[in-house]
Design an enzyme around this catalytic site. Structure first.
Site, PDB file in Angstrom:
ATOM      1  N   CYS A   1       0.845  -1.193   0.000  1.00 53.85           N
ATOM      2  CA  CYS A   1       0.000   0.000   0.000  1.00 53.85           C
ATOM      3  C   CYS A   1       0.885   1.250   0.000  1.00 53.85           C
ATOM      4  CB  CYS A   1      -0.945  -0.069   1.213  1.00 53.85           C
ATOM      5  SG  CYS A   1      -1.939   1.393   1.529  1.00 53.85           S
TER       6      CYS A   1
ATOM      7  N   ASP B   1      -9.655  -3.187  -5.717  1.00 54.27           N
ATOM      8  CA  ASP B   1      -8.604  -2.315  -5.208  1.00 54.27           C
ATOM      9  C   ASP B   1      -8.700  -0.956  -5.890  1.00 54.27           C
ATOM     10  OD1 ASP B   1      -6.345  -1.115  -4.252  1.00 54.27           O
ATOM     11  OD2 ASP B   1      -4.986  -2.752  -4.742  1.00 54.27           O
TER      12      ASP B   1
ATOM     13  N   HIS C   1      -8.066  -4.663  -1.431  1.00 55.00           N
ATOM     14  CA  HIS C   1      -6.879  -3.901  -1.032  1.00 55.00           C
ATOM     15  C   HIS C   1      -6.518  -4.200   0.422  1.00 55.00           C
ATOM     16  CE1 HIS C   1      -4.105  -0.475  -1.236  1.00 55.00           C
ATOM     17  NE2 HIS C   1      -4.485  -0.223   0.006  1.00 55.00           N
TER      18      HIS C   1
END
Length: 248
Positions: free
Chosen positions: A132, A182, A216
């Site tokens: 991330c 995501d 995500h």
């Protein structure tokens, strides 16, 4: 000696951290050291998501890379100010202000200091794994020539021009662990990454994994009662270790 691919130790989803906090280049870091013999000139730099070192899952992942024979170091890229867990459900938390305070100007000196200290102690090969928020620092180190293998999982804050720049300027093989849902790295960006870097266009080596049914954050945290999410976390970890065995 690295472990063979068949000997890869799996990822844990819960447990007590085995590593320790230490200062490297003046920066607080969580360090996982292999208990088996390991190459002293190689290090994996673990570049965290927004929850940083306090998140138990991040520490366990560091430990799990160490169990696979890589000294693994997670620097505190937030300088003691990671996103608190409570911020997710706290409408009064000013996320924009926090994000503004943690742009590249805040983390570049931190990763530079850690890399300089590692090189001074004899480390010559650095692999990165960025999750991330940790993806841009991983790209930064590859583009500056400081790192030699790059892995990013559900990356955020990466633009098309970053992928093109990586293709044109980096010499570090790249693995992207991507997933179905995501917003930070959606399917269009995943396809663009393949177009820009795939098909032999990036000579050092490019690979992308795709995890169906995952969202995500899946490579760090997720609902382990969901078989697809569990398979994604375990699969992304295994792919990362295999990439290091091959390239680092």
């Amino acid at each position: 000696m690295s472990l063979c691919k068949e000997c890869i130790s799996g990822v844990r989803h819960e447990g007590e951290p085995e590593g320790k906090l230490e200062k490297i280049g003046g920066i607080e870091c969580y360090v996982g050291t292999p208990t088996i013999d390991y190459p002293k000139d190689k290090v994996v730099l673990f570049l965290t998501d927004v929850f940083g070192l306090p998140l138990n899952n991040n520490k366990l992942l560091v430990d799990d890379f160490a169990r696979n024979g890589f000294r693994t170091i997670a620097p505190d890229i937030f300088n003691g100010d990671p996103l608190p867990d409570s911020a997710l459900n706290d409408p009064s938390f000013d996320r924009e202000r926090w994000m503004a305070a943690h742009g590249p100007d805040s983390w570049k000196p931190i990763v530079d200091a850690v890399v300089a200290a590692l090189k001074a102690e004899g480390v010559t090969r650095i692999g990165t794994t960025g999750y991330c928020y940790g993806a841009p620092p991983a790209f930064y180190l590859a583009l500056s020539g400081a790192s030699h293998v790059t892995v990013v999982s559900h990356p955020s804050r990466l633009q098309l021009e970053d992928l093109e720049k990586y293709r044109d300027q980096s010499k570090a093989p790249l693995l992207i662990n991507s997933c179905e849902i995501d917003r930070a790295f959606p399917s269009e960006m995943q396809q663009k990454a393949d177009e820009i870097l795939g098909g032999g266009k990036f000579a050092p080596g490019y690979k992308r994994t795709y995890w169906d049914g995952c969202t995500h954050g899946f490579a760090v945290r997720g609902d382990m009662s969901d078989p697809k999410v569990k398979a994604g976390k375990e699969g992304a970890f295994k792919a990362t270790v295999e990439f290091y065995i091959e390239h680092l």
